[in-house]
Write a protein that holds these residues in place. Sequence first.
Motif, PDB file in Angstrom:
ATOM      1  N   GLY A  26       0.775  -0.990   0.004  1.00  0.00           N
ATOM      2  CA  GLY A  26      -0.099   0.078  -0.038  1.00  0.00           C
ATOM      3  C   GLY A  26       0.886   1.315   0.057  1.00  0.00           C
ATOM      4  N   ARG A  27       0.708   2.193  -0.800  1.00  0.00           N
ATOM      5  CA  ARG A  27       1.167   3.320  -1.016  1.00  0.00           C
ATOM      6  C   ARG A  27       1.306   4.312   0.181  1.00  0.00           C
ATOM      7  NH1 ARG A  27      -0.498   5.755  -6.764  1.00  0.00           N
ATOM      8  NH2 ARG A  27      -2.522   4.971  -5.947  1.00  0.00           N
ATOM      9  N   THR A  28       0.352   4.234   1.193  1.00  0.00           N
ATOM     10  CA  THR A  28       0.125   5.193   2.202  1.00  0.00           C
ATOM     11  C   THR A  28       0.651   4.550   3.302  1.00  0.00           C
ATOM     12  OG1 THR A  28      -2.084   4.469   2.518  1.00  0.00           O
ATOM     13  CG2 THR A  28      -1.837   6.284   1.116  1.00  0.00           C
ATOM     14  N   PHE A  29       1.586   3.343   3.502  1.00  0.00           N
ATOM     15  CA  PHE A  29       1.843   2.713   4.574  1.00  0.00           C
ATOM     16  C   PHE A  29       2.671   3.503   5.398  1.00  0.00           C
ATOM     17  CE2 PHE A  29       3.665  -0.710   7.174  1.00  0.00           C
ATOM     18  CZ  PHE A  29       5.284   0.159   7.295  1.00  0.00           C
ATOM     19  N   SER A  30       3.464   4.433   5.140  1.00  0.00           N
ATOM     20  CA  SER A  30       4.240   5.554   5.682  1.00  0.00           C
ATOM     21  C   SER A  30       3.623   6.553   6.732  1.00  0.00           C
ATOM     22  CB  SER A  30       5.124   6.163   5.197  1.00  0.00           C
ATOM     23  OG  SER A  30       4.703   7.099   4.217  1.00  0.00           O
ATOM     24  N   THR A  31       2.073   6.838   6.344  1.00  0.00           N
ATOM     25  CA  THR A  31       1.372   7.482   6.925  1.00  0.00           C
ATOM     26  C   THR A  31       0.425   6.787   8.199  1.00  0.00           C
ATOM     27  OG1 THR A  31      -0.511   7.360   5.314  1.00  0.00           O
ATOM     28  CG2 THR A  31       1.349   9.047   4.899  1.00  0.00           C
ATOM     29  N   TYR A  32       0.627   5.615   8.248  1.00  0.00           N
ATOM     30  CA  TYR A  32      -0.063   4.785   9.108  1.00  0.00           C
ATOM     31  C   TYR A  32       0.652   4.723  10.491  1.00  0.00           C
ATOM     32  CZ  TYR A  32      -4.162   3.766   6.057  1.00  0.00           C
ATOM     33  OH  TYR A  32      -5.360   3.853   5.553  1.00  0.00           O
ATOM     34  N   ASN A  33       0.053   4.735  11.477  1.00  0.00           N
ATOM     35  CA  ASN A  33       0.663   4.090  13.079  1.00  0.00           C
ATOM     36  C   ASN A  33       0.420   2.723  12.958  1.00  0.00           C
ATOM     37  OD1 ASN A  33       0.744   7.030  13.952  1.00  0.00           O
ATOM     38  ND2 ASN A  33      -1.297   6.874  13.800  1.00  0.00           N
ATOM     39  N   LEU A  34       1.522   2.153  13.451  1.00  0.00           N
ATOM     40  CA  LEU A  34       1.464   0.548  13.316  1.00  0.00           C
ATOM     41  C   LEU A  34       1.453   0.024  14.724  1.00  0.00           C
ATOM     42  CD1 LEU A  34       4.135   0.275  10.594  1.00  0.00           C
ATOM     43  CD2 LEU A  34       1.607   0.111  10.146  1.00  0.00           C
ATOM     44  N   GLY A  35       1.075  -1.128  15.007  1.00  0.00           N
ATOM     45  CA  GLY A  35       0.962  -1.780  16.242  1.00  0.00           C
ATOM     46  C   GLY A  35       0.959  -3.353  16.320  1.00  0.00           C
ATOM     47  N   TRP A  36       1.375  -3.879  17.218  1.00  0.00           N
ATOM     48  CA  TRP A  36       1.482  -5.323  17.512  1.00  0.00           C
ATOM     49  C   TRP A  36       0.501  -5.644  18.711  1.00  0.00           C
ATOM     50  CZ3 TRP A  36       3.697  -8.852  14.473  1.00  0.00           C
ATOM     51  CH2 TRP A  36       4.731  -8.402  13.511  1.00  0.00           C
ATOM     52  N   PHE A  37      -0.421  -6.374  18.638  1.00  0.00           N
ATOM     53  CA  PHE A  37      -1.341  -7.114  19.572  1.00  0.00           C
ATOM     54  C   PHE A  37      -0.870  -8.569  19.520  1.00  0.00           C
ATOM     55  CE2 PHE A  37      -4.616  -3.772  20.228  1.00  0.00           C
ATOM     56  CZ  PHE A  37      -4.253  -2.879  19.334  1.00  0.00           C
ATOM     57  N   ARG A  38      -1.627  -9.258  20.488  1.00  0.00           N
ATOM     58  CA  ARG A  38      -1.366 -10.678  20.756  1.00  0.00           C
ATOM     59  C   ARG A  38      -2.714 -11.068  21.502  1.00  0.00           C
ATOM     60  NH1 ARG A  38       3.358 -11.184  25.512  1.00  0.00           N
ATOM     61  NH2 ARG A  38       1.951 -10.304  27.203  1.00  0.00           N
ATOM     62  N   GLN A  39      -3.089 -12.659  21.068  1.00  0.00           N
ATOM     63  CA  GLN A  39      -4.479 -13.165  21.608  1.00  0.00           C
ATOM     64  C   GLN A  39      -3.664 -14.661  22.014  1.00  0.00           C
ATOM     65  OE1 GLN A  39      -7.614 -12.903  19.027  1.00  0.00           O
ATOM     66  NE2 GLN A  39      -8.951 -13.439  20.874  1.00  0.00           N
ATOM     67  N   ALA A  40      -3.905 -14.924  23.218  1.00  0.00           N
ATOM     68  CA  ALA A  40      -3.679 -16.192  23.696  1.00  0.00           C
ATOM     69  C   ALA A  40      -4.753 -16.957  23.820  1.00  0.00           C
ATOM     70  CB  ALA A  40      -3.260 -16.192  25.310  1.00  0.00           C
ATOM     71  N   PRO A  41      -4.712 -18.353  23.973  1.00  0.00           N
ATOM     72  CA  PRO A  41      -6.029 -19.019  23.783  1.00  0.00           C
ATOM     73  C   PRO A  41      -7.037 -18.810  25.037  1.00  0.00           C
ATOM     74  CG  PRO A  41      -4.377 -20.468  23.338  1.00  0.00           C
ATOM     75  CD  PRO A  41      -3.615 -19.123  23.688  1.00  0.00           C
ATOM     76  N   GLY A  42      -8.328 -18.521  24.576  1.00  0.00           N
ATOM     77  CA  GLY A  42      -9.155 -18.240  25.636  1.00  0.00           C
ATOM     78  C   GLY A  42      -9.226 -17.002  26.218  1.00  0.00           C
ATOM     79  N   LYS A  43      -8.406 -15.966  25.640  1.00  0.00           N
ATOM     80  CA  LYS A  43      -8.233 -14.737  26.051  1.00  0.00           C
ATOM     81  C   LYS A  43      -8.554 -13.642  25.052  1.00  0.00           C
ATOM     82  CE  LYS A  43      -4.886 -15.463  29.722  1.00  0.00           C
ATOM     83  NZ  LYS A  43      -3.530 -14.997  30.294  1.00  0.00           N
TER      84      LYS A  43
END
Length: 124
Positions: A26-43
Amino acid sequence: QVQLVESGGGLVQAGGSLRLSCAASGRTFSTYNLGWFRQAPGKEREFVATITWSGGGITYYADSVKGRFTISRHNAKNTVYLQMNSLKPEDTAVYYCAAARETKALRVGEYDYWGQGTQVTVSS
């Protein structure tokens, strides 16, 4: 439109390290804020870290990973990274990267695009 693909997950012993990558299209990648999330089983999916697109890349971390994980981005490569050190069994989860228009986006609902996730398993 932004498409995200994570890689780098795997099995590691407690105390070890992994580096996750998230390649974006995507050409607008540099204008997005980026994050990491995680999901454990059952949570619920939980916030891990985020980096802004402006201001030199301001970072925010969940308390549970502060001092152990580092988020960074390389705009020219359209990639965001999550360096994970001193891993613990409780870090075991599927890790997702995401893109948001919101600055300092810490909640799932603030993100517009999501990757498919990569599994991280930390053995004790």
